[in-house]
Design an enzyme around this catalytic site. Structure first.
Site, PDB file in Angstrom:
ATOM      1  N   LYS A 110     -13.313  24.966  11.207  1.00 37.33           N
ATOM      2  CA  LYS A 110     -11.846  24.693  11.040  1.00 37.33           C
ATOM      3  C   LYS A 110     -11.606  25.238  12.832  1.00 37.33           C
ATOM      4  O   LYS A 110     -12.015  26.336  12.966  1.00 37.33           O
ATOM      5  CB  LYS A 110     -11.229  25.094  10.351  1.00 37.33           C
ATOM      6  CG  LYS A 110      -9.729  24.339   9.990  1.00 37.33           C
ATOM      7  CD  LYS A 110      -8.808  25.600   9.047  1.00 37.33           C
ATOM      8  CE  LYS A 110      -7.090  25.367   8.799  1.00 37.33           C
ATOM      9  NZ  LYS A 110      -6.470  25.815   7.554  1.00 37.33           N
ATOM     10  N   ASP A 122      -5.406  19.116  19.558  1.00 34.44           N
ATOM     11  CA  ASP A 122      -6.694  18.761  20.369  1.00 34.44           C
ATOM     12  C   ASP A 122      -7.686  19.812  19.287  1.00 34.44           C
ATOM     13  O   ASP A 122      -8.746  20.655  20.515  1.00 34.44           O
ATOM     14  CB  ASP A 122      -5.720  20.352  21.069  1.00 34.44           C
ATOM     15  CG  ASP A 122      -4.851  21.747  20.083  1.00 34.44           C
ATOM     16  OD1 ASP A 122      -5.584  21.988  19.163  1.00 34.44           O
ATOM     17  OD2 ASP A 122      -4.479  22.576  20.492  1.00 34.44           O
ATOM     18  N   ASP A 251      -7.532  13.884   0.887  1.00 31.98           N
ATOM     19  CA  ASP A 251      -9.071  14.328   1.865  1.00 31.98           C
ATOM     20  C   ASP A 251      -8.590  16.189   1.501  1.00 31.98           C
ATOM     21  O   ASP A 251      -9.653  16.709   2.148  1.00 31.98           O
ATOM     22  CB  ASP A 251      -7.787  13.754   2.600  1.00 31.98           C
ATOM     23  CG  ASP A 251      -6.701  14.580   3.532  1.00 31.98           C
ATOM     24  OD1 ASP A 251      -5.819  14.186   2.442  1.00 31.98           O
ATOM     25  OD2 ASP A 251      -6.295  15.394   4.310  1.00 31.98           O
ATOM     26  N   ASN A 252      -7.891  16.700   0.873  1.00 32.77           N
ATOM     27  CA  ASN A 252      -8.311  17.923   1.012  1.00 32.77           C
ATOM     28  C   ASN A 252      -8.260  18.272  -0.802  1.00 32.77           C
ATOM     29  O   ASN A 252      -8.426  19.793  -1.264  1.00 32.77           O
ATOM     30  CB  ASN A 252      -6.466  18.657   1.149  1.00 32.77           C
ATOM     31  CG  ASN A 252      -6.596  19.036   2.328  1.00 32.77           C
ATOM     32  OD1 ASN A 252      -6.996  19.059   2.732  1.00 32.77           O
ATOM     33  ND2 ASN A 252      -4.627  19.447   2.614  1.00 32.77           N
ATOM     34  N   ASP A 261      -8.817  24.921   1.895  1.00 33.79           N
ATOM     35  CA  ASP A 261      -8.021  24.018   3.530  1.00 33.79           C
ATOM     36  C   ASP A 261      -6.746  24.850   4.004  1.00 33.79           C
ATOM     37  O   ASP A 261      -5.705  23.635   2.829  1.00 33.79           O
ATOM     38  CB  ASP A 261      -7.990  22.351   4.135  1.00 33.79           C
ATOM     39  CG  ASP A 261      -7.942  22.304   5.187  1.00 33.79           C
ATOM     40  OD1 ASP A 261      -7.452  23.227   6.007  1.00 33.79           O
ATOM     41  OD2 ASP A 261      -7.957  20.965   5.300  1.00 33.79           O
TER      42      ASP A 261
END
Length: 459
Positions: A110, A122, A251-252, A261
């Site tokens: 991560k 970013d 998606d988690n 996450d």
């Protein structure tokens, strides 16, 4: 110590499931956290700090594992809106290896830089975000929740601009250890693309590596049955821990039923069904009391994806077992945290109902309750004494004597107060780092959490 056993199993899925990427080049690599307890379980505890930083800050490949990081491809429902433009946007699968039980494990990142799925982001992680993830995973592991573990945090020397914390703020890269990074959204992507072969491959991969003992009339039925059990267990463990994940999108949620996450998480200060963690969760979709519902909804999206290669009954039958499995898992989790004996399903359910009713009525600190009543008996004087004389506790106090266990022996239970992780303490820990670069407050808290975990692990 467990020997290092590298793996590359993910490659068997083929290139449709990932994109080879390069890690960002960071100005600095300052080791801030290494989880030697987790590292020992995968044969990496003997790495020197220099070697550790090289692998988990500069991402030199681990011998015998993946030669290049892989950004995984997936879709997902985000707050129940389908998004086909997802994928690992600031992380990647760095390595695979076996743990001491022989299970396939993933090391994922991560904040490791941009990927084809970054969508104008970013690809970075703030140091505060990394510290928060350490605290969440350590606390949840200690409370018996099926969670990923923060494996490494390295400060990168970058200054990041964020809208939700004072900027510029320090950057970091985090590595987590999971049984799997295969998400419900991984299956959703294959269904969206109408890729029958891809779905079959993903089902076979999941059953082979995560659920070899799963059973059912077909592979799809077996996998959904396994997923239902994992989701029911996770929802129940969140409740018993008083934890709100905050972003339970498809998606988690991974196929192994591990929480991972951690973004806007919170521990609830009271048993309040409406308590939310994310400031952007305006409808309370992922509030404390709605997490079991959220995970059930996500399971149905997994089932919808697998309908592409399965008959309705293969999918429907295991999905319909969720309510009773959740109820049983909630008894396991609540009575496990209380440290009392199970009797029979009806009696266990009645006790859990009494616990919840008392906590709702009094709105007392649930950590204090579980601490004061460990093993089903009152310890000494407590600042919560006035709550225990409330009428709402009458049923609970009546039911507990049949459940009492041997008084807990660990010294933790003689402390004046339980180990907790409410938001004010999180901010205090971060302030020590942000203002004085003082990491001792975090390190002391990790030691206290692990001590509590030892106490909970004792019968």
């Amino acid at each position: 110590m467990t020997s290092y056993q590298p793996e590359t199993a993910i490659l068997s899925l083929g290139p449709d499931f990932f994109d080879p990427v390069e890690a960002a080049q960071f100005p600095q690599a300052i080791l801030r956290f290494r989880n030697d307890r987790a590292a020992a379980q995968v044969g990496l505890a003997d790495l020197s700090d220099a070697q550790w930083t090289d692998h988990f800050g500069r991402f030199t490949p681990l011998p015998g594992s993946l030669t290049q990081p892989l950004a995984l491809r997936y879709h997902g429902h985000q707050f129940r809106n389908y998004n086909p433009d997802l994928g690992d946007g600031r992380g990647f699968l760095f390595a695979q290896l076996r743990d001491e039980a022989g299970r396939l494990m993933d090391l994922g990142t991560k904040g490791s830089g941009t990927t084809p799925w970054s969508r104008a982001g970013d690809g970075r992680l703030t140091l505060k975000g990394a510290v928060r993830e350490i605290l969440a995973t350590e606390m949840l592991e200690a409370l018996g929740v099926h969670t990923s573990r923060t494996f490494s945090v390295i400060e990168t020397g970058e200054k990041l601009v964020r809208s939700d914390e004072p900027s510029p703020t320090r950057g970091a890269v985090l590595v987590r250890l999971n049984h799997s990074h295969v998400r419900y959204g991984s299956f959703q992507r294959q269904a969206y693309l109408q890729n029958h072969d891809g779905l079959h491959r993903l089902v076979d991969y999941a059953l082979t590596h995560f659920a070899p003992a799963a059973s059912g009339p077909t592979p799809v039925a077996a996998l959904i049955d396994y997923a239902v059990q994992g989701a029911a267990r996770l929802a129940a463990q969140f409740m018993a821990a008083g934890f709100v994940h905050g972003v339970l999108n498809t998606d988690n949620i991974n196929i192994t039923g591990e929480s991972f996450d951690y973004g806007p998480w919170r521990f609830a200060p009271a048993w309040d069904a409406s308590f939310t963690a994310a400031y952007f969760d305006h409808s309370g979709l992922y509030a404390f009391g709605r997490q079991a519902e959220a995970l059930q909804w996500n399971l149905y999206q997994l089932g919808n994806a697998l309908r592409l290669i399965a008959e309705v009954d293969e999918v429907k039958a295991p999905l319909e077992t969720y309510p009773q499995r959740y109820r049983s898992a909630l008894c396991d989790a609540v009575l496990g945290r209380l440290g009392v004996r199970r009797l029979d399903p009806d009696a266990d359910g009645a006790l859990v109902d009494a616990v919840q009713a008392a906590l709702v009525a009094t709105q007392m600190d649930p950590d204090r309750f579980f601490f004061d009543w460990r093993s089903g008996m009152r310890r000494g004087a407590s600042p919560a004494e006035h709550h225990y004389s409330h009428d709402a506790f009458a049923d609970l106090i009546r039911l507990l004597p049949a459940r009492t266990n041997t008084p807990p022996a660990h010294a933790y239970w003689a402390d004046d107060a339980p180990c907790t992780m409410l938001i004010d303490e999180v901010e205090t820990i971060w302030a020590a780092i942000a203002e004085r670069d003082d990491w001792s407050v975090l390190n002391d808290k990790i030691a206290a959490i692990r001590r509590m975990g030892e106490a909970h692990a004792q019968a």
